[in-house]
Design an enzyme around this catalytic site. Sequence first.
Site, short mmCIF file in Angstrom:
data_model
loop_
_atom_site.label_atom_id
_atom_site.label_comp_id
_atom_site.label_asym_id
_atom_site.label_seq_id
_atom_site.Cartn_x
_atom_site.Cartn_y
_atom_site.Cartn_z
N GLU A 212 21.72 37.70 -48.01
CA GLU A 212 21.96 36.29 -47.72
C GLU A 212 23.20 36.22 -46.83
OE1 GLU A 212 19.63 34.55 -48.44
OE2 GLU A 212 18.68 35.48 -50.17
N CYS A 246 27.78 28.76 -46.61
CA CYS A 246 26.89 29.48 -45.71
C CYS A 246 25.83 28.58 -45.11
CB CYS A 246 26.25 30.67 -46.42
SG CYS A 246 25.32 30.23 -47.91
#
Length: 451
Positions: A212, A246
């Site tokens: 990720e 993110c």
Amino acid sequence: MKRDLTDILQAQRQAAGQAPFPTLAVRRERLARLASMTKRHQSSIVRAIQLDFGHRSEVEIRLAETTALLHAISHARRHLWHWMRPRREGVPWRLWPARAKVVAQPLGVIGVMAPWNYPWALSLMPVVDALAAGNTVMLKPSEQAPHTSALLAKLAPQYFTEEELSVVQGGADVAKAFSELPFDHLVFTGSTAIGRQVATAAAANLTPVTLELGGKSPALVAGDADIESAAKAIIFGKAFNAGQTCIAPDYVLVESRHLDALTHALERAIRSQRPDAKEATGYVNEAHKARIERLLNEARDQGCRVMDQGPHAPALVIDPHQGLAVMQEEIFGRILPVISVKHTEDAIRFINARPHPLALYAFTYQKTLQETLRHSTRSGALVFNDTLLQHAVPSLPFGGVGESGSGAYHGRHGFERFSHLRAVFYQSKQSHSHWLRPPYRHWLLKLLRLS
């Protein structure tokens, strides 16, 4: 240290071997303990995170760290019986009366390397799915959030045996050794540069990885968008956790004719949502803070129009040059470039000319444009008319594509990610499969030619 890590791994592997398929009751009870660990110590969690960041809103901590995790646990416990149930699959008529099923089998030992930006939630979200899938877990929290890391290491042994969940602390050397362990699966959340290193280390053991990574997530404001509503949503997504998210909107694309209206709306949203430093989050360390200010100063020095209401709020950079660092690097901070394009089609081409983002935010109610974006762009998630909230849906997969990551978890997607979906074939006593074996009959070739 690597020997100690190896000892923990071997102990977990042995435990997994002794109980290779934990029952539904065992898995649900482990998840309940994880929920109890979070519920009972929420005040300590809040304090630890605030110490790591210098300052962070308690509301944002509870929203993004503890409440989100508890919702994920509740979702998994509620649906786990269904996920664990073997799934019957169809069998070609030529193989009747044979039967086939897919059974989700635990992989074994899952390694989790967590980031610093959401040090509680992003440490334990993968753990939820790994435990639901029947695995044991080794967790390496980020050394950049030392207080939260220490709290995790302190609390985990009070609720789990080391064979169930082990928390490993340490710096870059420990992280490197951790990534080199022969896990049955390894999850890493962090920067693309470190993700490449982790993937390389895992490849030596043929360890499958979930990465990720993030990247530059765009927000597209189309011509039909509600400008005020879009501005409020974009500033919420950018300012939350000081942009250290993110899936935060990294930059905005808007048609030139709406540029002024949008920038004014963004300024109003900033004044409304972030009037002072009271609800602002600090940067995780001075080096990261200095990097953000360096990016902003470079934009100023290059003659860009900068609209900055202070260090506690997002700073708008209008039509920055594409060669600037702010347009080349993931910002991960309070800077928000706003880029004007002639038409929405130009915005789509701009997005597609760059690496696939972790999230694409599009502000439009036009069904045809929504369909175009669905079919002509790639991103980890596609969100219409809001930001960040896709992460609050526990049944949606969380993951990137291309340079923003590989693999996804959350809910059933995480359960299956950390399971081996094993093919099981049951042959019947009344099987006719012997007709398929040599010596081949002449009629078999005729039958195959007709199929």
